[in-house]
Structure formats: C-alpha cells, structure tokens
Scaffold this motif. Structure first.
Motif, PDB file in Angstrom:
ATOM      1  N   GLN A  28      -4.568   6.848 -10.484  1.00  0.00           N
ATOM      2  CA  GLN A  28      -4.749   5.434 -10.140  1.00  0.00           C
ATOM      3  C   GLN A  28      -3.916   5.134  -8.893  1.00  0.00           C
ATOM      4  N   LEU A  29      -4.564   4.668  -7.833  1.00  0.00           N
ATOM      5  CA  LEU A  29      -3.904   4.539  -6.533  1.00  0.00           C
ATOM      6  C   LEU A  29      -2.746   3.544  -6.538  1.00  0.00           C
ATOM      7  N   VAL A  30      -2.978   2.316  -6.972  1.00  0.00           N
ATOM      8  CA  VAL A  30      -1.936   1.282  -6.860  1.00  0.00           C
ATOM      9  C   VAL A  30      -0.702   1.636  -7.689  1.00  0.00           C
ATOM     10  N   PRO A  31      -0.842   1.996  -8.968  1.00  0.00           N
ATOM     11  CA  PRO A  31       0.371   2.376  -9.701  1.00  0.00           C
ATOM     12  C   PRO A  31       1.066   3.608  -9.103  1.00  0.00           C
ATOM     13  N   SER A  32       0.310   4.515  -8.523  1.00  0.00           N
ATOM     14  CA  SER A  32       0.910   5.697  -7.897  1.00  0.00           C
ATOM     15  C   SER A  32       1.735   5.305  -6.679  1.00  0.00           C
ATOM     16  N   ILE A  33       1.222   4.387  -5.881  1.00  0.00           N
ATOM     17  CA  ILE A  33       1.970   3.905  -4.713  1.00  0.00           C
ATOM     18  C   ILE A  33       3.226   3.167  -5.161  1.00  0.00           C
ATOM     19  N   VAL A  34       3.078   2.295  -6.174  1.00  0.00           N
ATOM     20  CA  VAL A  34       4.235   1.573  -6.711  1.00  0.00           C
ATOM     21  C   VAL A  34       5.275   2.565  -7.213  1.00  0.00           C
ATOM     22  N   PHE A  35       4.833   3.613  -7.889  1.00  0.00           N
ATOM     23  CA  PHE A  35       5.749   4.642  -8.385  1.00  0.00           C
ATOM     24  C   PHE A  35       6.574   5.233  -7.246  1.00  0.00           C
ATOM     25  N   PHE A  36       5.913   5.712  -6.193  1.00  0.00           N
ATOM     26  CA  PHE A  36       6.632   6.390  -5.116  1.00  0.00           C
ATOM     27  C   PHE A  36       7.561   5.456  -4.346  1.00  0.00           C
ATOM     28  N   VAL A  37       7.135   4.223  -4.118  1.00  0.00           N
ATOM     29  CA  VAL A  37       7.991   3.261  -3.410  1.00  0.00           C
ATOM     30  C   VAL A  37       9.202   2.906  -4.270  1.00  0.00           C
ATOM     31  N   ALA A  38       8.952   2.584  -5.546  1.00  0.00           N
ATOM     32  CA  ALA A  38      10.058   2.220  -6.445  1.00  0.00           C
ATOM     33  C   ALA A  38      11.009   3.396  -6.644  1.00  0.00           C
ATOM     34  N   LEU A  39      10.473   4.606  -6.714  1.00  0.00           N
ATOM     35  CA  LEU A  39      11.311   5.800  -6.856  1.00  0.00           C
ATOM     36  C   LEU A  39      12.243   5.943  -5.654  1.00  0.00           C
ATOM     37  N   ALA A  40      11.708   5.771  -4.466  1.00  0.00           N
ATOM     38  CA  ALA A  40      12.525   5.899  -3.254  1.00  0.00           C
ATOM     39  C   ALA A  40      13.620   4.832  -3.209  1.00  0.00           C
ATOM     40  N   VAL A  41      13.260   3.588  -3.528  1.00  0.00           N
ATOM     41  CA  VAL A  41      14.248   2.507  -3.525  1.00  0.00           C
ATOM     42  C   VAL A  41      15.309   2.759  -4.587  1.00  0.00           C
ATOM     43  N   SER A  42      14.875   3.158  -5.773  1.00  0.00           N
ATOM     44  CA  SER A  42      15.795   3.396  -6.879  1.00  0.00           C
ATOM     45  C   SER A  42      16.775   4.521  -6.569  1.00  0.00           C
ATOM     46  N   MET A  43      16.266   5.637  -6.091  1.00  0.00           N
ATOM     47  CA  MET A  43      17.134   6.782  -5.777  1.00  0.00           C
ATOM     48  C   MET A  43      18.048   6.480  -4.594  1.00  0.00           C
ATOM     49  N   GLY A  44      17.518   5.789  -3.607  1.00  0.00           N
ATOM     50  CA  GLY A  44      18.342   5.418  -2.455  1.00  0.00           C
ATOM     51  C   GLY A  44      19.499   4.518  -2.858  1.00  0.00           C
ATOM     52  N   GLY A  45      19.214   3.551  -3.696  1.00  0.00           N
ATOM     53  CA  GLY A  45      20.267   2.654  -4.173  1.00  0.00           C
ATOM     54  C   GLY A  45      21.293   3.379  -5.027  1.00  0.00           C
ATOM     55  N   LEU A  46      20.821   4.244  -5.908  1.00  0.00           N
ATOM     56  CA  LEU A  46      21.744   5.026  -6.734  1.00  0.00           C
ATOM     57  C   LEU A  46      22.620   5.913  -5.842  1.00  0.00           C
ATOM     58  N   GLY A  47      22.008   6.551  -4.864  1.00  0.00           N
ATOM     59  CA  GLY A  47      22.761   7.406  -3.950  1.00  0.00           C
ATOM     60  C   GLY A  47      23.848   6.654  -3.207  1.00  0.00           C
ATOM     61  N   TRP A  48      23.542   5.430  -2.792  1.00  0.00           N
ATOM     62  CA  TRP A  48      24.546   4.619  -2.085  1.00  0.00           C
ATOM     63  C   TRP A  48      25.637   4.164  -3.056  1.00  0.00           C
ATOM     64  N   ALA A  49      25.231   3.751  -4.251  1.00  0.00           N
ATOM     65  CA  ALA A  49      26.189   3.225  -5.228  1.00  0.00           C
ATOM     66  C   ALA A  49      27.212   4.280  -5.643  1.00  0.00           C
TER      67      ALA A  49
END
Length: 125
Positions: A28-49
């Motif tokens: 499913q395209l939209v949930p897949s895009i949401v997954f990858f964007v949210a994953l990047a934001v989540s990991m980036g924030g965790l990495g900074w924190a």
C-alpha cells in the motif's frame, strides 16, 4: 530540549509502527511512504537525543512510549481489543518512563575513570 525531541521521536515511532501494519507488506503506497518518513524522523530524533541523554534511558523511553502509543491507538481504532490487563500494563510502561525521567543520572564510571591511559590507577575503586 533533548527530552522533547525524544518524546516527539517516540510519537513518530508509534506512527511508523502503525503505518508498517497498514502497509500490508509495503504493497500500500501511502502507508509505506508514511512508514519511511516517520522512521527517518523517529531515528533521527533518537540519534540526536542520545547525544544528551544516556542511551539506555533514551532507548527505553523511546520504545516504551512508542509501544504504549501503538497499542493505545490500535485499541482506540478497534484494531485490537481492550482489556483491564492491557490498560494496567500500558499504565505501567508510562509509569516506568516517568520514573526514568525522574531518576537522576550522572556520568557513568567506565574503565577510563578507573585506570589512566598509561595504566596507572586513578585511585577510584
């Protein structure tokens, strides 16, 4: 500020976990895009924190909040059944996260604190 970034990252962890389930194996395209964007934001924030919060504490908070939000969202949307046990254990996760925030943390005592670079003892047991 690091704690705010960590909490926002935990919310995005719940978003990507939910989107992963909705993506139907990335078919499913939209949930897949949401997954990858949210994953990047989540990991980036965790990495900074984790530059400012000890990794064990930060990871436990990130996973705990993310898991609690993911299960709560699934219950609220009817994807998962609610039970007293689930509510109690979700509350336990939240209580543990609050506890981790309230427990003071100082610098860890590592090998460098015990033994100098030249092998001499610094007097610390």
């Amino acid at each position: 500020m690091p704690w705010i970034v960590l909490l926002v990252s935990a919310v995005f962890e719940a978003v990507w976990a939910t989107a992963l389930g909705k993506s139907d194996g990335f078919s499913q395209l939209v949930p897949s895009i949401v997954f990858f964007v949210a994953l990047a934001v989540s990991m980036g924030g965790l990495g900074w924190a984790v530059k400012h919060i000890p990794i064990g504490t930060a990871y436990a908070v990130w996973v705990g909040i993310g898991a609690a939000l993911t299960v709560s969202y699934a219950i609220l949307t009817g994807d998962e059944s609610a039970s007293v046990g689930k509510i109690v254990f979700i509350a336990g996760i939240i209580a543990a996260v609050v506890g981790l925030k309230l427990v003071p943390h100082g610098p860890a005592k590592g090998a460098a604190d015990i033994e100098g670079a030249d092998g001499s003892s610094t007097g610390t047991p």
